[in-house]
Design a protein around this motif. Structure first.
Motif, PDB file in Angstrom:
ATOM      1  N   MET A 123       3.546   8.834   5.749  1.00 45.16           N
ATOM      2  CA  MET A 123       3.622   9.115   7.217  1.00 45.16           C
ATOM      3  C   MET A 123       4.556   7.862   7.667  1.00 45.16           C
ATOM      4  O   MET A 123       4.080   7.301   8.666  1.00 45.16           O
ATOM      5  CB  MET A 123       2.422   9.398   7.966  1.00 45.16           C
ATOM      6  CG  MET A 123       1.784  10.676   7.520  1.00 45.16           C
ATOM      7  SD  MET A 123       0.312  10.916   8.216  1.00 45.16           S
ATOM      8  CE  MET A 123       0.814  11.197   9.842  1.00 45.16           C
ATOM      9  N   LYS A 124       5.602   7.388   7.015  1.00 48.51           N
ATOM     10  CA  LYS A 124       6.295   6.347   7.379  1.00 48.51           C
ATOM     11  C   LYS A 124       5.841   5.119   7.184  1.00 48.51           C
ATOM     12  O   LYS A 124       6.287   3.911   7.615  1.00 48.51           O
ATOM     13  CB  LYS A 124       6.932   6.536   8.631  1.00 48.51           C
ATOM     14  CG  LYS A 124       7.469   7.691   8.931  1.00 48.51           C
ATOM     15  CD  LYS A 124       9.033   7.795   8.320  1.00 48.51           C
ATOM     16  CE  LYS A 124       9.574   9.095   8.759  1.00 48.51           C
ATOM     17  NZ  LYS A 124      10.655   9.450   7.564  1.00 48.51           N
ATOM     18  N   LEU A 125       4.630   5.018   6.587  1.00 45.86           N
ATOM     19  CA  LEU A 125       3.899   3.572   6.261  1.00 45.86           C
ATOM     20  C   LEU A 125       4.100   3.360   4.826  1.00 45.86           C
ATOM     21  O   LEU A 125       3.688   4.367   4.050  1.00 45.86           O
ATOM     22  CB  LEU A 125       2.605   3.821   6.750  1.00 45.86           C
ATOM     23  CG  LEU A 125       2.308   3.706   8.258  1.00 45.86           C
ATOM     24  CD1 LEU A 125       0.783   3.851   8.202  1.00 45.86           C
ATOM     25  CD2 LEU A 125       2.707   2.421   8.992  1.00 45.86           C
ATOM     26  N   PHE A 126       4.631   2.174   4.434  1.00 50.06           N
ATOM     27  CA  PHE A 126       4.827   1.704   3.097  1.00 50.06           C
ATOM     28  C   PHE A 126       3.623   0.914   2.605  1.00 50.06           C
ATOM     29  O   PHE A 126       3.386  -0.132   3.134  1.00 50.06           O
ATOM     30  CB  PHE A 126       5.886   1.015   2.754  1.00 50.06           C
ATOM     31  CG  PHE A 126       7.283   1.964   3.125  1.00 50.06           C
ATOM     32  CD1 PHE A 126       7.777   2.444   2.106  1.00 50.06           C
ATOM     33  CD2 PHE A 126       7.927   2.032   4.292  1.00 50.06           C
ATOM     34  CE1 PHE A 126       9.080   3.173   2.239  1.00 50.06           C
ATOM     35  CE2 PHE A 126       8.865   3.080   4.519  1.00 50.06           C
ATOM     36  CZ  PHE A 126       9.489   3.530   3.576  1.00 50.06           C
ATOM     37  N   ASN A 127       2.675   1.625   1.563  1.00 45.95           N
ATOM     38  CA  ASN A 127       1.285   1.050   1.155  1.00 45.95           C
ATOM     39  C   ASN A 127       1.759   0.198  -0.324  1.00 45.95           C
ATOM     40  O   ASN A 127       2.297   1.215  -1.204  1.00 45.95           O
ATOM     41  CB  ASN A 127       0.489   1.977   0.850  1.00 45.95           C
ATOM     42  CG  ASN A 127       0.204   2.712   2.481  1.00 45.95           C
ATOM     43  OD1 ASN A 127      -0.466   2.031   3.376  1.00 45.95           O
ATOM     44  ND2 ASN A 127       0.966   3.866   2.495  1.00 45.95           N
ATOM     45  N   GLU A 128       1.584  -0.805  -0.610  1.00 47.46           N
ATOM     46  CA  GLU A 128       1.680  -1.529  -1.890  1.00 47.46           C
ATOM     47  C   GLU A 128       0.466  -1.200  -2.825  1.00 47.46           C
ATOM     48  O   GLU A 128      -0.642  -1.289  -2.283  1.00 47.46           O
ATOM     49  CB  GLU A 128       1.754  -3.151  -1.769  1.00 47.46           C
ATOM     50  CG  GLU A 128       2.959  -3.546  -1.073  1.00 47.46           C
ATOM     51  CD  GLU A 128       3.121  -4.925  -1.146  1.00 47.46           C
ATOM     52  OE1 GLU A 128       1.909  -5.710  -1.143  1.00 47.46           O
ATOM     53  OE2 GLU A 128       4.091  -5.530  -0.862  1.00 47.46           O
ATOM     54  N   ILE A 129       0.543  -0.726  -3.880  1.00 44.44           N
ATOM     55  CA  ILE A 129      -0.212  -0.389  -4.749  1.00 44.44           C
ATOM     56  C   ILE A 129      -0.645  -1.316  -5.511  1.00 44.44           C
ATOM     57  O   ILE A 129       0.420  -1.972  -6.558  1.00 44.44           O
ATOM     58  CB  ILE A 129       0.033   1.032  -5.513  1.00 44.44           C
ATOM     59  CG1 ILE A 129       0.180   2.171  -4.230  1.00 44.44           C
ATOM     60  CG2 ILE A 129      -1.092   1.510  -6.328  1.00 44.44           C
ATOM     61  CD1 ILE A 129      -0.677   2.480  -3.294  1.00 44.44           C
ATOM     62  N   GLU A 130      -1.689  -1.839  -5.962  1.00 47.96           N
ATOM     63  CA  GLU A 130      -1.779  -3.132  -6.973  1.00 47.96           C
ATOM     64  C   GLU A 130      -2.653  -2.594  -8.118  1.00 47.96           C
ATOM     65  O   GLU A 130      -3.441  -1.485  -8.056  1.00 47.96           O
ATOM     66  CB  GLU A 130      -2.728  -4.038  -6.002  1.00 47.96           C
ATOM     67  CG  GLU A 130      -2.151  -4.699  -4.850  1.00 47.96           C
ATOM     68  CD  GLU A 130      -2.961  -5.678  -4.222  1.00 47.96           C
ATOM     69  OE1 GLU A 130      -3.972  -5.705  -4.354  1.00 47.96           O
ATOM     70  OE2 GLU A 130      -2.249  -6.388  -3.388  1.00 47.96           O
ATOM     71  N   SER A 131      -2.375  -3.054  -9.249  1.00 47.24           N
ATOM     72  CA  SER A 131      -2.977  -2.915 -10.430  1.00 47.24           C
ATOM     73  C   SER A 131      -4.656  -3.594 -10.206  1.00 47.24           C
ATOM     74  O   SER A 131      -4.734  -4.498  -9.828  1.00 47.24           O
ATOM     75  CB  SER A 131      -2.529  -3.558 -11.441  1.00 47.24           C
ATOM     76  OG  SER A 131      -3.470  -3.513 -12.605  1.00 47.24           O
ATOM     77  N   GLU A 132      -5.564  -2.824 -10.830  1.00 51.25           N
ATOM     78  CA  GLU A 132      -6.730  -3.189 -10.446  1.00 51.25           C
ATOM     79  C   GLU A 132      -7.407  -3.539 -12.057  1.00 51.25           C
ATOM     80  O   GLU A 132      -8.675  -3.925 -12.121  1.00 51.25           O
ATOM     81  CB  GLU A 132      -7.739  -1.885 -10.181  1.00 51.25           C
ATOM     82  CG  GLU A 132      -7.499  -1.689  -8.916  1.00 51.25           C
ATOM     83  CD  GLU A 132      -8.345  -0.396  -8.114  1.00 51.25           C
ATOM     84  OE1 GLU A 132      -9.201   0.057  -8.944  1.00 51.25           O
ATOM     85  OE2 GLU A 132      -8.098  -0.152  -7.124  1.00 51.25           O
TER      86      GLU A 132
END
Length: 160
Positions: A123-132
């Protein structure tokens, strides 16, 4: 409203993560419902006299179930001793922070917890995905710029 517009609407709703969307206009009524693995679309149009009403099935549902099946087969074969980095949200997968920047990670790169591995646009938001997890990237399971689902495996990591 043309079939192409309806298909674009279905794709938009599938990407947005909304569970149900209803659209009513003068001569058309569209309801799109999405579930965990299935997208259902019901379209009712006022037909000219003597013509039956028509329902158009969703192409997004067929596409997503095929993709899920293929990813599941690969997972069984290759992921026996690998850890998956999964998507925490529904959206569009991107390997780069912007088109002119380098990718976050490549196959063979070593990651540790809190290393950014990709971005998911929702929805037009860029979310950084981090390694766990810590380890070495063995395989990238998703193509850049493709829609992804919640819990879909994105990367395989060798923890050794």
């Amino acid at each position: 409203m043309e079939l192409k517009d309806i298909q674009n609407l279905i794709k938009f709703v599938a990407k947005s993560g909304a569970s149900e969307v209803k659209l009513e206009m003068e001569d058309i009524k569209i309801t799109i419902k999405t579930g965990s693995e299935k997208t259902e679309t019901t379209i009712v149009q006022q037909a000219p006299m003597g013509m039956p009403q028509m329902q158009i099935p969703s192409q997004a549902a067929a596409t997503s179930s095929v993709e899920t099946h293929v990813a599941g087969t690969e997972k069984k074969d290759e992921a026996s001793n690998y850890i998956e980095i999964k998507s925490p949200i529904i959206g569009t997968f991107y390997r780069k922070p912007s088109p002119d920047k380098p990718v976050f990670v490549e196959v063979g790169d070593t990651v540790s917890p809190d290393t950014v591995v990709c971005i998911v646009e929702a929805m037009k938001l860029f979310n950084e995905i981090e390694s766990e997890v810590s380890g070495k990237i063995v395989k990238i399971l998703v193509e850049d710029g493709t829609p992804i689902e919640f819990g879909q495996p994105l990367f395989l990591v060798d923890p050794s």
